[in-house]
Design an enzyme around this catalytic site. Structure first.
Site, PDB file in Angstrom:
ATOM      1  N   SER A 223      28.613  64.373  21.977  1.00 18.96           N
ATOM      2  CA  SER A 223      28.640  65.112  23.236  1.00 18.96           C
ATOM      3  C   SER A 223      28.233  64.241  24.415  1.00 18.96           C
ATOM      4  CB  SER A 223      27.751  66.356  23.105  1.00 18.96           C
ATOM      5  OG  SER A 223      27.897  67.237  24.189  1.00 18.96           O
TER       6      SER A 223
ATOM      7  N   GLY B 250      12.731  70.301  20.263  1.00 14.00           N
ATOM      8  CA  GLY B 250      13.349  70.473  18.950  1.00 14.00           C
ATOM      9  C   GLY B 250      13.596  69.164  18.241  1.00 14.00           C
TER      10      GLY B 250
ATOM     11  N   ASP C  52      32.362  65.234  25.260  1.00 17.54           N
ATOM     12  CA  ASP C  52      33.277  65.973  24.379  1.00 17.54           C
ATOM     13  C   ASP C  52      33.860  67.205  25.060  1.00 17.54           C
ATOM     14  OD1 ASP C  52      30.948  67.529  24.325  1.00 17.54           O
ATOM     15  OD2 ASP C  52      31.192  68.078  22.219  1.00 17.54           O
TER      16      ASP C  52
ATOM     17  N   ARG D  71       7.331  74.585  26.020  1.00 16.65           N
ATOM     18  CA  ARG D  71       7.923  74.802  24.696  1.00 16.65           C
ATOM     19  C   ARG D  71       7.971  73.477  23.950  1.00 16.65           C
ATOM     20  NH1 ARG D  71      13.315  73.020  25.068  1.00 16.65           N
ATOM     21  NH2 ARG D  71      13.748  73.914  23.002  1.00 16.65           N
TER      22      ARG D  71
ATOM     23  N   ASP E  44      32.573  69.954  26.526  1.00 19.86           N
ATOM     24  CA  ASP E  44      32.107  71.331  26.327  1.00 19.86           C
ATOM     25  C   ASP E  44      31.108  71.771  27.387  1.00 19.86           C
ATOM     26  OD1 ASP E  44      29.826  69.989  25.472  1.00 19.86           O
ATOM     27  OD2 ASP E  44      29.655  71.075  23.574  1.00 19.86           O
TER      28      ASP E  44
END
Length: 535
Positions: free
Chosen positions: A65, A496, A275, A493, A277
Site C-alpha cells: 500500500s 498495533g 495500491d 491508544r 485504495d
C-alpha cells in the site's frame, strides 16, 4: 484431509527467516520484502483453505500500500470481496509463524480439521500484485501455497488492490469481472450520475504515487472524457513509489507532491496511494510548497450529502425510513463530527481504529458511509435498500441514480479510483468547486505524537479507543489536562505494530493542540512505563 508429503516438500523453499515473527495487522502482513516469501507461501495455503471451506473464490493481493518501495505485504480477500474475516486472522498468524515445515504441516492439518475441510473440492484463488519489483516473486510463492491444497491459482498480474476485491466479489456473484468490465461499470455509472449537469470546466490533476494506480487510471481516462471529466496524471512511475508523493505523503506532510510545483493555487487535484485504495483531494496554496487538504472526513461528508440529496428526491416518501449512518474513528476531526450531527441528520458511530471495524459497522445501516481521515473508505448499500431502489428505478431518476452510485463506489472495499468518480459526481451535481466544499466547516487544529513504552499492552482502552481503562488514573489525568483547553479533546491508544502509544489532541488553536498533545504524552510516559526521556 491429511496433509500429503508433497506439502512438506513444497514448503522447504520458503523457510521462516530466523528471528522474523510476522503479525497480522489491520489489513494483512507487511515487512521488508525479502522477509516475506514464507509468509506469502503460507497465505496461499490459508486462502486455498478459505476457498475450499466456502466453495467459492478468494483472493490475495501482494502489496504494501502506502509503505516505502522496499517493503511488501499481502491483503487477503473474502468471497464477498471484503477483507479476510476476523475469525480467520488467528489462523493467518499461526501459519505465518510456524517455525519449521513439520510445524507448518501440523498447523495446516489443525486448521483443516477444525474447519471440517475433509477433501479437495471446488474453489479458486485469484492472485494479483502492485508495481513493486518484489511483487511477482512473492505472488509466485503465494501460488505455490495455493497448489499445496490441490487448487490452481489464477494469476491476475498487475492490479490495484480494490480491483482484485471487486473481481472476487463479482465472480462470486456470477457477473462479468474482467478489468475491462471494471472500467466500463465505473465509467457508465459515472456518466449516468452526471447526466444533465455541467462539467466542472477544469482538468483534474491526479498524483498516482508512482504506483499501480497510474496505468489503471490511464486505461479509464478515455472512457471518462465523453462525460466531461478530463484527467492529467502525474507521478506515473518515473519516480520512487510513495516517495515524496501520494495520499499518505500529503496527509502527513501537507506539502505539495513532486511534479505539482507549477500547478496554480485553487486547481482541483487529488492523490492516491501505492495500491490505489486511499484518496486525498488537495489544492496548492499561495506562496508555494503547501497544500490545502480535503481528507477522508471531508470526503465522507460530501458522500453523505450526495446520498441524502438522492434519498430526499425519492417518490412517495420512500426515503423517510432509510437509515443513513456515518462511521468514524476517534481520529475524525471534531469539526467534521459536529457538522454531520448538526447539519446532515445522519447517525454517527465511532469504532476502534482499523478499516475492518468501520466496514463491519457500515453494514448495520441501509446506507453506511465510512472514510478514515487517511482517505480509505467507501459507501455500502444494503441488499434490501438496493432491491427497493430496483423497484423504483423505472419511475424515479433518484432511485436510478442511487443504483448508479452503488456501482460507482466500490461495494467490496475502499477504492481511490471509484472514490474519485464519486467526489467528482457529488461536486458536479451541486455545481461546486473546492471553495464551496472547503467552506462547509473549518477543521480544528490537531497534533499526533507517539510515546515509546516498554510494553504497549500496558495501555488498555474502552469506548472505541477513546477512553483508557488501564493503567488506573491515566484517564482521569487526561481529562484534567483537557478540561481547561477550549474545544480540547485528546485520547491515547497502543500502536498495533510497535511498542509505542499514540497520542492525539485537538483544540481551538494549533498552539493549544500542540501543548495539549505534549501534556498528554508526558502523562503517558509517566504512567505507562515510558522508555527514554520524557517528551
Amino acid at each position: 484431509m491429511a496433509l500429503p508429503e508433497a506439502v512438506l516438500a513444497a514448503s522447504r523453499p520458503y523457510p521462516l527467516p530466523a528471528g522474523f515473527r510476522p503479525s497480522y495487522g489491520t489489513a494483512g502482513f507487511r515487512a521488508v520484502a525479502d522477509l516475506l516469501h514464507s509468509t506469502m507461501f503460507r497465505c496461499g495455503i490459508l486462502m486455498a483453505a478459505r476457498a475450499l471451506k466456502t466453495r467459492q473464490i478468494t483472493g490475495i493481493c501482494i502489496t504494501a500500500s502506502h509503505n516505502p518501495a522496499p517493503d511488501n505485504g499481502v491483503k487477503l480477500v473474502e468471497p464477498s470481496g471484503e477483507m479476510l474475516c476476523q475469525e480467520w486472522e488467528a489462523y493467518a498468524n499461526e501459519l505465518a509463524n510456524a517455525g519449521s515445515d513439520a510445524e507448518l504441516a501440523a498447523a495446516v492439518e489443525g486448521l483443516l480439521g477444525r474447519e471440517g475441510i475433509a477433501a479437495p473440492g471446488p474453489g479458486t484463488v485469484l492472485i494479483a500484485h502492485d508495481t513493486r519489483p518484489s511483487g511477482p516473486g512473492l505472488a509466485a510463492a503465494a501460488a505455490a501455497g495455493v497448489r499445496c491444497l490441490g487448487l490452481e491459482p489464477e494469476m491476475c498480474g498487475l492490479l490495484t488492490t480494490p480491483q482484485l476485491h471487486w473481481m472476487v466479489m463479482r465472480r462470486n456473484r456470477g457477473k462479468a469481472a474482467g478489468e475491462a468490465d471494471y472500467y466500463a461499470a465505473l465509467a457508465g455509472a459515472y456518466a449516468q450520475l452526471v447526466a444533465g449537469t455541467q462539467p466542472l470546466g477544469q482538468t483534474l490533476y491526479v498524483d498516482c504515487a508512482n504506483g499501480v494506480g497510474a496505468p489503471k487510471l490511464a486505461a479509464l481516462a478515455g472512457q471518462l472524457a465523453p462525460a466531461g471529466l478530463t484527467l492529467e496524471l502525474r507521478n506515473t512511475g518515473d519516480g520512487v513509489l510513495n516517495g515524496g508523493c501520494g495520499s499518505d505523503f500529503l496527509q502527513k506532510d501537507r506539502q505539495l507532491p513532486s511534479q505539482f510545483e507549477g500547478v496554480a493555487p485553487g486547481t482541483r487535484c487529488c492523490a492516491v496511494d501505492g495500491d490505489a485504495d486511499r484518496l486525498m483531494y488537495f489544492t496548492p496554496l499561495e506562496g508555494g510548497g503547501k497544500a490545502l487538504l480535503f481528507d477522508g472526513d471531508r470526503i465522507a461528508v460530501l458522500a453523505a450529502m450526495l446520498v441524502k440529496d438522492l434519498i430526499s428526491a425519492l417518490p412517495g416518501g420512500a426515503g423517510a425510513d432509510v437509515r443513513v449512518g456515518i462511521i468514524q474513528t476517534a481520529y475524525a476531526n471534531g469539526a467534521a463530527s459536529d457538522y454531520i450531527r448538526d447539519n446532515l441528520g445522519c447517525g454517527v458511530e465511532v469504532t476502534p481504529t482499523g478499516v475492518k471495524y468501520l466496514h463491519e459497522a457500515a453494514h448495520r445501516y441501509d446506507v453506511g458511509v465510512y472514510f478514515e481521515a487517511n482517505g480509505h473508505g467507501t459507501v455500502l448499500f444494503s441488499k434490501a435498500f438496493l432491491a427497493q431502489m430496483q423497484q423504483l428505478a423505472g419511475e424515479s431518476k433518484a432511485a436510478a441514480d442511487l443504483l448508479a452510485l452503488s456501482v460507482v463506489i466500490n461495494q467490496a472495499v475502499g477504492d481511490a479510483i471509484s472514490g474519485i468518480l464519486m467526489v467528482e459526481a457529488a461536486l458536479r451535481r451541486r455545481g461546486w468547486g473546492l471553495p464551496q466544499w472547503a467552506a462547509l466547516y473549518t477543521d480544528l487544529p490537531s497534533r499526533q505524537l507517539k510515546v515509546k513504552v516498554a510494553d504497549r499492552a500496558a495501555i488498555v482502552t474502552t469506548d472505541a479507543e477513546t477512553r483508557v481503562a488501564e493503567p488506573r488514573g491515566l484517564q482521569a489525568a487526561i481529562d484534567a489536562a483537557v478540561a481547561g483547553v477550549p474545544r480540547g479533546r485528546s485520547f491515547v491508544r497502543p500502536s498495533g505494530t510497535e511498542d509505542v502509544v499514540r497520542v492525539y489532541a485537538e483544540a481551538e488553536s494549533q498552539e493549544a493542540a500542540d501543548a495539549l498533545a505534549d501534556a498528554v504524552a508526558r502523562l503517558v510516559h509517566a504512567k505507562a512505563g515510558g522508555v527514554g526521556p520524557a517528551p
